[in-house]
Write an enzyme that holds these catalytic residues in place. Structure first.
Site, PDB file in Angstrom:
ATOM      1  N   LYS A 114       4.159  -1.297 -40.349  1.00  0.00           N
ATOM      2  CA  LYS A 114       3.754  -0.166 -39.508  1.00  0.00           C
ATOM      3  C   LYS A 114       3.950  -0.473 -38.039  1.00  0.00           C
ATOM      4  O   LYS A 114       4.374   0.391 -37.276  1.00  0.00           O
ATOM      5  CB  LYS A 114       2.277   0.187 -39.753  1.00  0.00           C
ATOM      6  CG  LYS A 114       2.028   0.901 -41.066  1.00  0.00           C
ATOM      7  CD  LYS A 114       0.615   1.463 -41.099  1.00  0.00           C
ATOM      8  CE  LYS A 114       0.312   2.101 -42.458  1.00  0.00           C
ATOM      9  NZ  LYS A 114      -1.068   2.584 -42.550  1.00  0.00           N
ATOM     10  N   LYS A 197      10.271   5.807 -52.332  1.00  0.00           N
ATOM     11  CA  LYS A 197       9.009   6.393 -52.782  1.00  0.00           C
ATOM     12  C   LYS A 197       8.769   7.728 -52.072  1.00  0.00           C
ATOM     13  O   LYS A 197       9.121   7.886 -50.912  1.00  0.00           O
ATOM     14  CB  LYS A 197       7.925   5.368 -52.414  1.00  0.00           C
ATOM     15  CG  LYS A 197       6.525   5.758 -52.683  1.00  0.00           C
ATOM     16  CD  LYS A 197       5.622   4.555 -52.425  1.00  0.00           C
ATOM     17  CE  LYS A 197       4.299   5.045 -51.834  1.00  0.00           C
ATOM     18  NZ  LYS A 197       3.326   4.000 -51.640  1.00  0.00           N
ATOM     19  N   LYS A 200       4.802  10.600 -47.156  1.00  0.00           N
ATOM     20  CA  LYS A 200       4.667  11.491 -46.011  1.00  0.00           C
ATOM     21  C   LYS A 200       5.440  10.953 -44.805  1.00  0.00           C
ATOM     22  O   LYS A 200       6.061  11.704 -44.072  1.00  0.00           O
ATOM     23  CB  LYS A 200       3.189  11.617 -45.675  1.00  0.00           C
ATOM     24  CG  LYS A 200       2.886  12.431 -44.469  1.00  0.00           C
ATOM     25  CD  LYS A 200       1.536  12.050 -43.870  1.00  0.00           C
ATOM     26  CE  LYS A 200       1.519  10.664 -43.244  1.00  0.00           C
ATOM     27  NZ  LYS A 200       1.817  10.545 -41.859  1.00  0.00           N
TER      28      LYS A 200
END
Ligand code: TRP
Length: 334
Positions: A114, A197, A200
């Protein structure tokens, strides 16, 4: 005998859950309320580890909670609440932060992934300590098991390490939780990119099926899902990843085993198959969307349900924290 306790959390970072969240988490949470003392929280404290607009956070927290009830969580049986309503989470997180080594925290791969997105220097310290707050969420309820996707395995290991460390240093306080890895999460892939995958943050809108989406766009997305060369509906992850993903979706939504689906569509081509996958998605999502809309139209009622959950959660969290404070050596506050 008391039922084993499960705890899980979901971030309010989108305006709708998607099919991956639904099959991988939400639907299984609903099943677990039958056999477990279930605690589920909308983790708004985690959501602010990356910059978030207050209005969006407020809206998404209500949307997330409403979808949980709409999907079948029963406020009488399951404890559904918003993380920030139970102040003890942040307090325990601080104490656990003080038990965590820098190197230990720096090894968390989700932080590395991230933070790489904004550049490591721009990532917040909150993002760095995210897994420790997650450990606090779990340990404070003395959860026996934690249903999560495989991507959360490392955070669960940290949670167990921190719980055990605290117990050794300060005396037995926390139940050490077992991970309960939900397999489907990793397997529902992006409709436009079956190698990735459904997510979002990384899927394009055309690759995601949102629970709150209208039937028209849902059907269109399934019909336009990337398929593979050939025309037979076969389960073959390597050569037919797109069709295999649709088969997994159809099987999960209808409860029909994949070989039975393959047999049913033999000689029929992709068109009929995709139409029926689309119908299964629409049939599953429509009632959830309608119930969600109803709950969102009555904020007073939704907030009342969340207040009930928060109160039940607080009773447990306060009990654990009273013990934690004493064991750490904090003076009683009279
Ligand atoms: N990190 C989890 C996720 O992204 C969300 C989460 C926060 C969580 N706190 C939790 C999951 C506690 C399980 C238990 O999916």
């Amino acid at each position: 005998m008391a039922r084993p306790r499960v705890l899980s959390g979901i971030q309010p970072t989108a305006d709708s859950f998607h099919l991956g969240n639904y099959l991988g988490a939400v639907r299984q949470w609903v099943t677990l309320q039958e056999t477990h003392d279930a605690f589920y929280c909308v983790v708004d404290l985690h959501a602010i580890t990356v910059a978030t607009e207050p209005a969006a956070l407020r809206r998404r927290s209500r949307v997330a909670a409403a979808q949980l009830f709409a999907a079948g969580l029963d406020p009488e049986r399951a404890t559904v609440f918003v993380q920030s309503h139970v102040r003890e989470h942040t307090e325990l997180a601080w104490i656990l932060i003080c038990q965590t080594g820098m190197g230990e925290a720096a090894r968390m791969t989700q932080f590395k992934d991230k933070s790489a997105k904004f550049g490591e220097q721009a990532a917040s310290v909150g993002l760095f300590t995210y897994p420790i707050l997650q450990a606090a969420d779990i340990l404070i309820y003395q959860a026996n098991s934690v249903p999560v996707g495989a991507d959360q395995k490392q955070h669960l290991e940290l949670t167990r390490d921190l719980g055990q460390r605290f117990n050794h240093r300060f005396g037995d306080t926390f139940t050490i939780p077992e991970p309960y890895i939900l397999k489907e999460v990793e397997k529902i892939t992006d409709l436009q990119d079956p190698s990735a995958k459904m997510s979002k943050s990384s899927s394009s809108p055309a690759g995601i099926l949102d629970v709150l989406e209208q039937p028209g766009p849902l059907r269109k997305k399934v019909m336009r899902a990337v398929t593979d060369t050939g025309s037979e509906v076969l389960f073959d992850e390597e050569n037919k990843p797109g069709i295999s993903n649709l088969l997994r979706i159809q099987s999960a939504l209808t409860g029909t085993a994949i070989p039975d689906l393959v047999a049913r569509y033999e000689g029929q081509g992709y068109g009929t198959f995709k139409k029926e996958v689309a119908e299964a998605v629409v049939e599953t999502f429509t009632p959830i969307r309608e119930r969600t809309e109803k709950l969102l139209a009555d904020e007073v009622e939704l907030d009342r349900l969340l207040a009930i959950g928060a109160e039940r959660a607080r009773v447990v969290a306060r009990h654990t924290m009273a013990e934690v404070r004493d064991r750490v050596g904090f003076l009683p506050s009279l």
